[in-house]
Design an enzyme around this catalytic site. Structure first.
Site, PDB file in Angstrom:
ATOM      1  CB  ILE A 144      -0.892   0.009   1.274  1.00  0.00           C
ATOM      2  CG1 ILE A 144      -1.821  -1.209   1.324  1.00  0.00           C
ATOM      3  CG2 ILE A 144      -1.683   1.312   1.375  1.00  0.00           C
ATOM      4  CD1 ILE A 144      -2.888  -1.262   0.254  1.00  0.00           C
ATOM      5  CG  HIS A 163      -6.406   5.045   6.128  1.00  0.00           C
ATOM      6  ND1 HIS A 163      -5.114   5.493   5.967  1.00  0.00           N
ATOM      7  CD2 HIS A 163      -7.052   6.001   6.823  1.00  0.00           C
ATOM      8  CE1 HIS A 163      -4.994   6.680   6.532  1.00  0.00           C
ATOM      9  NE2 HIS A 163      -6.158   7.019   7.060  1.00  0.00           N
ATOM     10  CG  ASN A 171       8.447  -5.337   6.869  1.00  0.00           C
ATOM     11  OD1 ASN A 171       7.932  -4.467   7.584  1.00  0.00           O
ATOM     12  ND2 ASN A 171       8.065  -5.542   5.622  1.00  0.00           N
ATOM     13  CE1 TYR A 212       1.428  -9.974   5.203  1.00  0.00           C
ATOM     14  CE2 TYR A 212       3.689 -10.038   5.981  1.00  0.00           C
ATOM     15  CZ  TYR A 212       2.764  -9.699   5.016  1.00  0.00           C
ATOM     16  OH  TYR A 212       3.178  -9.088   3.863  1.00  0.00           O
ATOM     17  N   GLY A 269      -4.539  -2.597   3.343  1.00  0.00           N
ATOM     18  CA  GLY A 269      -3.702  -3.805   3.307  1.00  0.00           C
ATOM     19  C   GLY A 269      -4.549  -5.036   3.610  1.00  0.00           C
ATOM     20  CE  LYS A 270      -9.505  -6.829   8.700  1.00  0.00           C
ATOM     21  NZ  LYS A 270     -10.234  -6.151   9.773  1.00  0.00           N
TER      22      LYS A 270
END
Ligand SMILES: CC(C)(COP(=O)(O)OP(=O)(O)OC[C@H]1O[C@@H](n2cnc3c(N)ncnc32)[C@H](O)[C@@H]1OP(=O)(O)O)[C@@H](O)C(=O)NCCC(=O)NCCS
Length: 179
Positions: A103, A110, A140, A147, A113-114
């Protein structure tokens, strides 16, 4: 902020190769460029791995799925999924890999990503895969937590070469079927 009704998430076509190329380079650089990695390592990686030629070839490979997340005005992010022999590890035909999930920086946090993650899970279920997996750089932490929050668990490690730097990726997976 962007309204849900203004957002589309569709499989990318060959005609969109330049758009995909631009967002791939931009998001890779803003995520992993200096100070996180050296300018020379990041440039080497981008110039070798994110090219119009590679993206065009991948867009015509039926085992590879690119999805572009767009608002009415611009690309917000993208997703690259690999199946069968196109996966970066030989895990067979019963798994699907999230190779890239990005993203653009100004649109992160916001729940976009989901949306990408849900698309990967949806395709995995549709293709009757056993699990969805990915490799995430051990440094990361932000992505690892993202995740984990969605139920992914670590199951192995592999090497990722960024320019001259040999990095360790944690491999994480999410079961799509009850064992
Ligand atoms: C990782 C990335 C795709 C996540 O997308 P995002 O749009 O920022 O995340 P979202 O807003 O959709 O967050 C989804 C959920 O994860 C949670 N989450 C996001 N980042 C988190 C973090 N660092 N720690 C814990 N939870 C986190 C959110 O709170 C949200 O939870 P909720 O559903 O309960 O509200 C995005 O930040 C990104 O592109 N990062 C740079 C590229 C990258 O690292 N890609 C992964 C390479 S392996």
């Amino acid at each position: 902020m962007i309204k849900a009704t203004e957002i589309s998430l569709l499989r990318a076509t060959l005609q969109q190769r330049k758009e995909l190329y631009d967002i791939s380079r931009q998001t890779f650089y803003e995520s992993f460029g200096p100070p996180v990695n050296t300018e020379s390592n990041i440039q080497k990686y981008i110039n070798e791995h994110i090219t119009l030629n590679i993206i065009s070839t991948e867009l015509t490979n039926s085992d590879i799925y690119y999805f572009l997340l767009k608002s009415e005005k611009e690309a917000l992010g993208y997703l690259k999924l690999n199946t069968n022999a196109s996966q970066t590890e030989d895990l067979g035909e019963s798994t699907i890999e999230i190779e890239r999930i990005y993203i653009r920086k100004q649109y992160q946090n916001h729940n976009l990503g989901k949306l990408l993650l849900e698309k990967a899970i949806e395709l995995g279920v549709q293709l009757k895969k056993r699990f969805v997996w990915l490799g995430v750089w051990e440094k990361n932490i932000r992505a690892i937590n993202f995740y984990k929050k969605s139920g992914f668990i670590p199951f192995d490690k592999h090497t990722f070469i960024l320019g001259d730097d040999v990095q360790t990726d944690i491999m994480m997976k999410l079961n799509l079927q009850r064992d």
